[in-house]
Design a protein around this motif. Structure first.
Motif, PDB file in Angstrom:
ATOM      1  N   LYS A 163       0.813  -1.246  -0.178  1.00  0.00           N
ATOM      2  CA  LYS A 163      -0.036   0.098  -0.136  1.00  0.00           C
ATOM      3  C   LYS A 163       1.020   1.129  -0.072  1.00  0.00           C
ATOM      4  CE  LYS A 163      -3.523  -0.309   2.834  1.00  0.00           C
ATOM      5  NZ  LYS A 163      -4.214  -0.872   4.245  1.00  0.00           N
ATOM      6  N   LYS A 164       1.999   1.087   0.826  1.00  0.00           N
ATOM      7  CA  LYS A 164       2.931   2.275   0.862  1.00  0.00           C
ATOM      8  C   LYS A 164       3.459   2.795  -0.690  1.00  0.00           C
ATOM      9  CE  LYS A 164       3.989   4.649   3.693  1.00  0.00           C
ATOM     10  NZ  LYS A 164       3.465   6.059   3.966  1.00  0.00           N
ATOM     11  N   GLU A 185       1.032   4.215  -2.912  1.00  0.00           N
ATOM     12  CA  GLU A 185       1.008   5.827  -2.624  1.00  0.00           C
ATOM     13  C   GLU A 185       2.138   6.368  -3.343  1.00  0.00           C
ATOM     14  OE1 GLU A 185       0.749   6.324   1.707  1.00  0.00           O
ATOM     15  OE2 GLU A 185      -0.926   5.102   1.903  1.00  0.00           O
TER      16      GLU A 185
END
Length: 198
Positions: free
Chosen positions: A151-152, A155
Motif C-alpha cells: 500500500k505504501k 501511494e
C-alpha cells in the motif's frame, strides 16, 4: 517469492511513453488534422497514454485451502545437493483492479524494503511454505507487514502517476500544434514552387 515494484523505474516508463507519443504524432499526416480538431486528437491520446494506478481490494482478501508441499532447500554439508522436507503451503490472495504491470514499476520515492508477491491476472498471491513442526503463527503478522508495504508503494506511485497525467494534456497538445504547424509550413513552401502537388 518475487519482489514487486522493481522491474523498471517510473522515470524510464515516463520517458518511454513520451517517446511513443512523439512517434505517434510525428506519423500524423495532413489528413489527420483535416479530419480532426487538435482538441479531439489531444483527448484521444490522453485517454490512450494516461497511467492508471491499480487499486487493491483489501476487503476481498481471501486464502486458498492449506495444502501439503515439499519444501526444497540446499545444504552445504550435502555438497550443494537439494534436499526437501514436508511442509504446508498457505496462499493468501489480494484481488485488485487496474493495470497489473504497475506492480513492477519502481517509484521515485521508496523505502529500504520491497514488498513481494506473485501477480496472476487480477490477483496478487502471497505464498508461505512452512516445514512441518515449525511455528506458522507469524504468517499473519508477516502478511500484514507486506500488505502495508504494498500500500505504501502504491501511494508512492500515485504521486508519480498524478504528476505524469497532469502534464500529459498540455504536452500532447503542444506536440500536435507543432506537428500541424510543420505540415502547414511544408505545404506553403511547396506551393511557392508553382507545381501541382499530387
Amino acid at each position: 517469492m518475487k519482489h514487486l515494484f522493481k522491474n523498471i523505474k517510473f522515470y524510464d516508463l515516463a520517458n518511454s511513453l513520451a517517446k511513443a507519443i512523439e512517434n505517434r504524432i510525428n506519423n500524423y499526416d495532413k489528413s489527420k488534422f483535416d479530419n480532426n480538431t487538435i482538441e479531439n486528437l489531444t483527448e484521444q491520446l490522453v485517454e490512450e497514454f494516461k497511467i492508471e494506478l491499480p487499486e487493491i481490494k483489501e476487503e476481498a482478501i481471501y486464502q486458498n485451502k492449506p495444502s501439503d508441499t515439499k519444501i526444497r532447500h540446499s545444504r552445504r554439508e550435502s555438497y550443494g545437493r537439494n534436499t526437501s522436507v514436508d511442509g504446508t503451503k498457505y496462499t493468501l490472495i489480494i484481488p485488485f483492479t487496474g493495470d497489473s504491470t504497475m506492480f513492477g514499476i519502481f517509484p521515485s520515492s521508496f523505502t529500504s524494503v520491497l514488498p513481494y508477491g506473485i501477480i496472476e491476472s487480477d490477483e496478487l498471491k502471497v505464498v508461505y511454505e512452512v516445514p512441518v513442526g515449525q511455528d506458522a503463527t507469524r504468517i499473519k503478522v508477516d502478511f500484514d507487514n507486506n500488505l502495508g508495504t504494498i500500500k505504501k508503494y502504491l501511494e508512492f506511485l500515485a504521486q508519480d502517476i498524478t504528476d505524469f497525467n497532469l502534464k500529459l494534456e498540455p504536452s500532447i497538445k503542444a506536440r500536435l500544434e507543432r506537428r500541424k504547424d510543420k505540415l502547414d509550413n511544408d505545404d506553403e513552401i511547396a506551393n511557392t514552387f508553382g507545381f501541382p502537388i499530387k
